[in-house]
Design a protein around this motif. Structure first.
Motif, PDB file in Angstrom:
ATOM      1  N   ARG A  36      31.713  21.150  35.160  1.00  0.00           N
ATOM      2  CA  ARG A  36      30.741  21.316  34.075  1.00  0.00           C
ATOM      3  C   ARG A  36      29.368  21.688  34.642  1.00  0.00           C
ATOM      4  N   GLY A  37      28.759  22.696  34.037  1.00  0.00           N
ATOM      5  CA  GLY A  37      27.411  23.110  34.415  1.00  0.00           C
ATOM      6  C   GLY A  37      27.344  24.087  35.562  1.00  0.00           C
ATOM      7  N   GLU A  38      28.497  24.488  36.119  1.00  0.00           N
ATOM      8  CA  GLU A  38      28.460  25.425  37.246  1.00  0.00           C
ATOM      9  C   GLU A  38      28.763  26.850  36.787  1.00  0.00           C
ATOM     10  N   VAL A  39      28.379  27.816  37.631  1.00  0.00           N
ATOM     11  CA  VAL A  39      28.789  29.203  37.453  1.00  0.00           C
ATOM     12  C   VAL A  39      29.976  29.440  38.385  1.00  0.00           C
ATOM     13  N   PHE A  40      31.102  29.778  37.804  1.00  0.00           N
ATOM     14  CA  PHE A  40      32.338  30.003  38.557  1.00  0.00           C
ATOM     15  C   PHE A  40      32.747  31.454  38.370  1.00  0.00           C
ATOM     16  N   SER A 208      31.040  28.615  42.923  1.00  0.00           N
ATOM     17  CA  SER A 208      32.415  28.649  43.413  1.00  0.00           C
ATOM     18  C   SER A 208      33.076  29.938  42.954  1.00  0.00           C
ATOM     19  N   VAL A 209      34.094  30.371  43.699  1.00  0.00           N
ATOM     20  CA  VAL A 209      34.766  31.624  43.385  1.00  0.00           C
ATOM     21  C   VAL A 209      36.250  31.511  43.732  1.00  0.00           C
ATOM     22  N   ALA A 210      37.071  32.169  42.922  1.00  0.00           N
ATOM     23  CA  ALA A 210      38.480  32.362  43.243  1.00  0.00           C
ATOM     24  C   ALA A 210      38.722  33.862  43.306  1.00  0.00           C
ATOM     25  N   VAL A 211      39.300  34.332  44.403  1.00  0.00           N
ATOM     26  CA  VAL A 211      39.564  35.750  44.585  1.00  0.00           C
ATOM     27  C   VAL A 211      40.999  36.037  44.169  1.00  0.00           C
ATOM     28  N   LEU A 212      41.149  36.967  43.221  1.00  0.00           N
ATOM     29  CA  LEU A 212      42.470  37.335  42.724  1.00  0.00           C
ATOM     30  C   LEU A 212      42.889  38.690  43.287  1.00  0.00           C
ATOM     31  N   ARG A 213      44.152  38.774  43.642  1.00  0.00           N
ATOM     32  CA  ARG A 213      44.742  40.037  44.076  1.00  0.00           C
ATOM     33  C   ARG A 213      46.176  40.072  43.586  1.00  0.00           C
ATOM     34  N   ARG A 214      46.490  41.084  42.795  1.00  0.00           N
ATOM     35  CA  ARG A 214      47.831  41.238  42.235  1.00  0.00           C
ATOM     36  C   ARG A 214      48.306  39.974  41.534  1.00  0.00           C
ATOM     37  N   GLY A 215      47.386  39.340  40.797  1.00  0.00           N
ATOM     38  CA  GLY A 215      47.742  38.204  39.969  1.00  0.00           C
ATOM     39  C   GLY A 215      47.764  36.858  40.654  1.00  0.00           C
ATOM     40  N   SER A 216      47.445  36.808  41.944  1.00  0.00           N
ATOM     41  CA  SER A 216      47.475  35.543  42.676  1.00  0.00           C
ATOM     42  C   SER A 216      46.121  35.243  43.302  1.00  0.00           C
ATOM     43  N   VAL A 217      45.817  33.952  43.472  1.00  0.00           N
ATOM     44  CA  VAL A 217      44.607  33.544  44.176  1.00  0.00           C
ATOM     45  C   VAL A 217      44.859  33.673  45.677  1.00  0.00           C
ATOM     46  N   VAL A 218      44.066  34.526  46.330  1.00  0.00           N
ATOM     47  CA  VAL A 218      44.238  34.730  47.774  1.00  0.00           C
ATOM     48  C   VAL A 218      43.145  34.038  48.582  1.00  0.00           C
ATOM     49  N   ALA A 219      42.081  33.578  47.923  1.00  0.00           N
ATOM     50  CA  ALA A 219      41.019  32.823  48.591  1.00  0.00           C
ATOM     51  C   ALA A 219      40.197  32.119  47.532  1.00  0.00           C
ATOM     52  N   SER A 220      39.576  30.998  47.910  1.00  0.00           N
ATOM     53  CA  SER A 220      38.710  30.275  46.981  1.00  0.00           C
ATOM     54  C   SER A 220      37.710  29.438  47.768  1.00  0.00           C
TER      55      SER A 220
END
Length: 229
Positions: A36-40, A208-220
């Motif tokens: 809550r309150g973060e930019v993701f 925080s960030v989640a990196v998506l590639r071809r529908g999957s999280v490859v880094a976060s």
């Protein structure tokens, strides 16, 4: 009546999310939390699955499997959708309003959907459309229409704001203005989930960030942890 989750729980919880369209697996085993309150940020190229994830979180698209909680409720539950609509803001990739309305008329109409909307003039100034307040939507440039779309997303004072590639099509000045608006909203306590394919945007805005590639999280993780990967 639905039993609301504690405010100490994440604003968004996604676990093992799956979604396919015919023979295309658009989202595969995606998991992440948004506090809550973060930019993701969801970062990735076009076709990575970012928009599919967001549409599921907004309740516009049904998932195939996995757990999803948004502000403590399942966005796929019909009985909770009206409650959720009053607490989230949505900025889609394309503007979808009547072109013959003015900027002010569009905002006034949408403000009527919420119990305690932001003042219209405040929203117009926040998105940098003061000189276009009485201009018809069809007379706005692409960048100005994008600003109006953001204004529609924040008019209801949302607890949670979804921004699907909010600065696509904006010139550098408008892009910086949008970044400042996102920072202002986060400073007021609004949770923001944005999708982007701009690494500099994610570095400037997201905790925080989640990196998506071809529908999957490859880094976060924090953006700084992804540098050079």
């Amino acid at each position: 009546m639905t039993n609301r989750k504690s405010l100490t729980m994440p604003a968004i919880r996604v676990a093992n999310l799956q979604k396919s369209f015919k023979n295309l697996e658009a989202v595969h085993d995606v998991s992440f939390d948004v506090e809550r309150g973060e930019v993701f940020a969801l970062l990735g190229p076009n076709g990575a699955g970012k928009t599919t994830c967001i549409e599921i979180l907004e309740g516009f698209l049904r998932r195939d499997s996995g757990e999803v909680q948004v502000l403590g409720v399942d966005p796929g539950s019909r009985q909770d959708q009206q409650w959720l609509r009053m607490r989230i803001g949505v900025v889609l990739q394309e503007l979808a309003v009547e072109s013959f309305f003015t900027v002010r008329q569009v905002l006034e109409r949408n403000a009527g959907f919420y119990p305690a909307p932001r003042p219209i003039d405040e929203v117009i100034e926040l998105v940098g459309l003061g000189e276009k307040a009485d201009a018809r939507v069809k007379r706005l440039s692409g960048g100005q229409q994008r600003r109006l779309d953001i204004g529609l997303g924040i008019i209801g004072r949302p607890e949670l704001l979804f921004l699907d590639e909010p600065t696509t099509g904006l010139d550098p000045g408008a892009r910086r203005t949008t970044w400042e608006l996102i920072r202002t909203l986060a400073g007021e306590g609004t949770t923001v989930l944005l999708s982007s394919h701009y690494m500099d945007e994610v570095e400037a805005l997201a905790k925080s960030v989640a990196v998506l590639r071809r529908g999957s999280v490859v880094a976060s993780g924090p953006p700084v942890s992804l540098g050079g990967r």
